[in-house]
Design a protein around this motif. Structure first.
Motif, PDB file in Angstrom:
ATOM      1  N   UNK A 188     -23.619 -51.918 -10.004  1.00 43.64           N
ATOM      2  CA  UNK A 188     -22.587 -52.316 -10.745  1.00 43.64           C
ATOM      3  C   UNK A 188     -21.408 -52.270  -9.794  1.00 43.64           C
ATOM      4  N   UNK A 189     -20.637 -53.272  -9.590  1.00 44.55           N
ATOM      5  CA  UNK A 189     -19.539 -53.394  -8.718  1.00 44.55           C
ATOM      6  C   UNK A 189     -18.075 -53.577  -9.883  1.00 44.55           C
ATOM      7  N   UNK A 190     -17.008 -52.303  -9.630  1.00 40.67           N
ATOM      8  CA  UNK A 190     -15.895 -52.666 -10.276  1.00 40.67           C
ATOM      9  C   UNK A 190     -15.192 -53.828 -10.103  1.00 40.67           C
ATOM     10  N   UNK A 191     -14.977 -54.712 -11.025  1.00 38.76           N
ATOM     11  CA  UNK A 191     -14.265 -56.112 -10.530  1.00 38.76           C
ATOM     12  C   UNK A 191     -12.771 -56.093 -10.693  1.00 38.76           C
ATOM     13  N   UNK A 192     -12.123 -54.711 -10.976  1.00 35.00           N
ATOM     14  CA  UNK A 192     -10.730 -54.627 -11.377  1.00 35.00           C
ATOM     15  C   UNK A 192      -9.884 -54.793 -10.329  1.00 35.00           C
ATOM     16  N   UNK A 193     -10.431 -54.809  -8.902  1.00 35.66           N
ATOM     17  CA  UNK A 193      -9.678 -54.822  -7.819  1.00 35.66           C
ATOM     18  C   UNK A 193     -10.402 -55.616  -6.667  1.00 35.66           C
ATOM     19  N   UNK A 194      -9.732 -55.765  -5.671  1.00 35.73           N
ATOM     20  CA  UNK A 194     -10.399 -56.554  -4.477  1.00 35.73           C
ATOM     21  C   UNK A 194     -11.434 -55.585  -3.777  1.00 35.73           C
ATOM     22  N   UNK A 195     -12.356 -55.974  -3.033  1.00 34.98           N
ATOM     23  CA  UNK A 195     -13.084 -55.308  -2.369  1.00 34.98           C
ATOM     24  C   UNK A 195     -13.123 -56.181  -0.719  1.00 34.98           C
ATOM     25  N   UNK A 196     -13.162 -55.341   0.216  1.00 38.01           N
ATOM     26  CA  UNK A 196     -13.346 -55.598   1.708  1.00 38.01           C
ATOM     27  C   UNK A 196     -14.975 -55.638   1.697  1.00 38.01           C
ATOM     28  N   UNK A 197     -15.763 -56.841   2.071  1.00 38.31           N
ATOM     29  CA  UNK A 197     -17.152 -56.816   2.372  1.00 38.31           C
ATOM     30  C   UNK A 197     -17.276 -57.000   3.735  1.00 38.31           C
ATOM     31  N   UNK A 198     -18.243 -56.031   4.309  1.00 41.90           N
ATOM     32  CA  UNK A 198     -19.010 -56.170   5.580  1.00 41.90           C
ATOM     33  C   UNK A 198     -20.533 -56.099   5.586  1.00 41.90           C
ATOM     34  N   UNK A 199     -20.897 -57.338   5.920  1.00 35.67           N
ATOM     35  CA  UNK A 199     -22.385 -57.130   6.089  1.00 35.67           C
ATOM     36  C   UNK A 199     -22.953 -57.125   7.189  1.00 35.67           C
ATOM     37  N   UNK A 200     -24.007 -56.312   7.653  1.00 33.91           N
ATOM     38  CA  UNK A 200     -24.277 -56.072   8.887  1.00 33.91           C
ATOM     39  C   UNK A 200     -26.072 -56.360   8.914  1.00 33.91           C
ATOM     40  N   UNK A 201     -26.487 -56.684  10.054  1.00 31.67           N
ATOM     41  CA  UNK A 201     -27.961 -56.723  10.130  1.00 31.67           C
ATOM     42  C   UNK A 201     -28.418 -55.209  10.370  1.00 31.67           C
ATOM     43  N   UNK A 202     -29.624 -54.745   9.791  1.00 28.13           N
ATOM     44  CA  UNK A 202     -30.343 -53.649   9.869  1.00 28.13           C
ATOM     45  C   UNK A 202     -29.993 -52.986  11.287  1.00 28.13           C
ATOM     46  N   UNK A 210     -15.464 -60.381   4.739  1.00 26.71           N
ATOM     47  CA  UNK A 210     -14.858 -61.231   3.764  1.00 26.71           C
ATOM     48  C   UNK A 210     -14.307 -60.382   2.785  1.00 26.71           C
ATOM     49  N   UNK A 211     -13.375 -61.012   1.990  1.00 25.96           N
ATOM     50  CA  UNK A 211     -12.876 -60.305   0.728  1.00 25.96           C
ATOM     51  C   UNK A 211     -13.258 -60.739  -0.227  1.00 25.96           C
ATOM     52  N   UNK A 212     -13.687 -59.933  -1.331  1.00 24.41           N
ATOM     53  CA  UNK A 212     -14.210 -60.414  -2.644  1.00 24.41           C
ATOM     54  C   UNK A 212     -12.930 -60.015  -3.760  1.00 24.41           C
ATOM     55  N   UNK A 213     -12.223 -61.127  -3.908  1.00 21.79           N
ATOM     56  CA  UNK A 213     -10.723 -61.017  -4.741  1.00 21.79           C
ATOM     57  C   UNK A 213     -11.333 -60.295  -6.340  1.00 21.79           C
TER      58      UNK A 213
END
Length: 172
Positions: A130-144, A152-155
């Motif tokens: 569950x991810x709180x949607x009440x604020x922006x998130x900075x997302x970083x995806x990496x290979x294992x 990217x940014x999830x507004x």
């Protein structure tokens, strides 16, 4: 004269200028202490969580994973909804059998950051969270193995975002 003591001076506190002379410095001291308390309680606000190396007076970060992602032409769509975090490939070639590491960073409170390991599922990768949607998130995806990185940014109150290499421009 009605005054019994002609040499009696009125109290200096009855003069409005005296209130300014004493009140403004006291008010600024109270405001300064309040700002220090707020700053200390809010914790660190360093948004860049990558390891940084200092060389002389210059900070350097490893941009190799970003350059590799750009060279491979990688991008994904991050989807967050109903307790499911899902990553779907948009461009480039991914190892569909390897798990991915997703870091969702709160913009101001490091204690609220989320670190997820996404497992292969259907056309992409997913994890239950569950991810709180009440604020922006900075997302970083990496290979294992850490060989590439997408960001990217999830507004706030949105359920999807595009993650891409942070280095723009052409091939290099």
């Amino acid at each position: 004269m009605n005054d019994s003591n002609p040499h009696k001076h009125p109290s200096p506190w009855r003069n409005p200028v005296m209130w300014l002379v004493v009140g403004l410095p006291l008010l600024s001291i109270v405001a300064g202490v309040g700002l220090v308390v707020i700053a200390v309680r809010s914790g660190g606000a360093d948004v860049v969580t990558d390891p940084v190396r200092r060389v002389s007076q210059i900070q350097t970060a490893d941009l190799g994973p970003d350059a590799r992602a750009r060279k491979l032409g990688l991008s994904v769509v991050l989807r967050v909804e109903d307790g499911i975090v899902e990553v779907l490939p948009a461009t480039g070639r991914f190892d569909q059998k390897a798990p991915l590491s997703l870091q969702l960073e709160h913009p101001t409170r490091q204690a609220d950051d989320l670190q997820l390991e996404l497992q292969p599922h259907g056309p992409g990768w997913r994890a239950e969270q569950v991810v709180d949607g009440s604020h922006d998130w900075i997302a970083r995806l990496r290979a294992a193995d850490g060989s590439w990185r997408l960001q990217g940014r999830l507004p706030r109150e949105q359920h999807a975002a595009r993650l891409a290499p942070s280095l723009g421009g052409g091939e290099g």
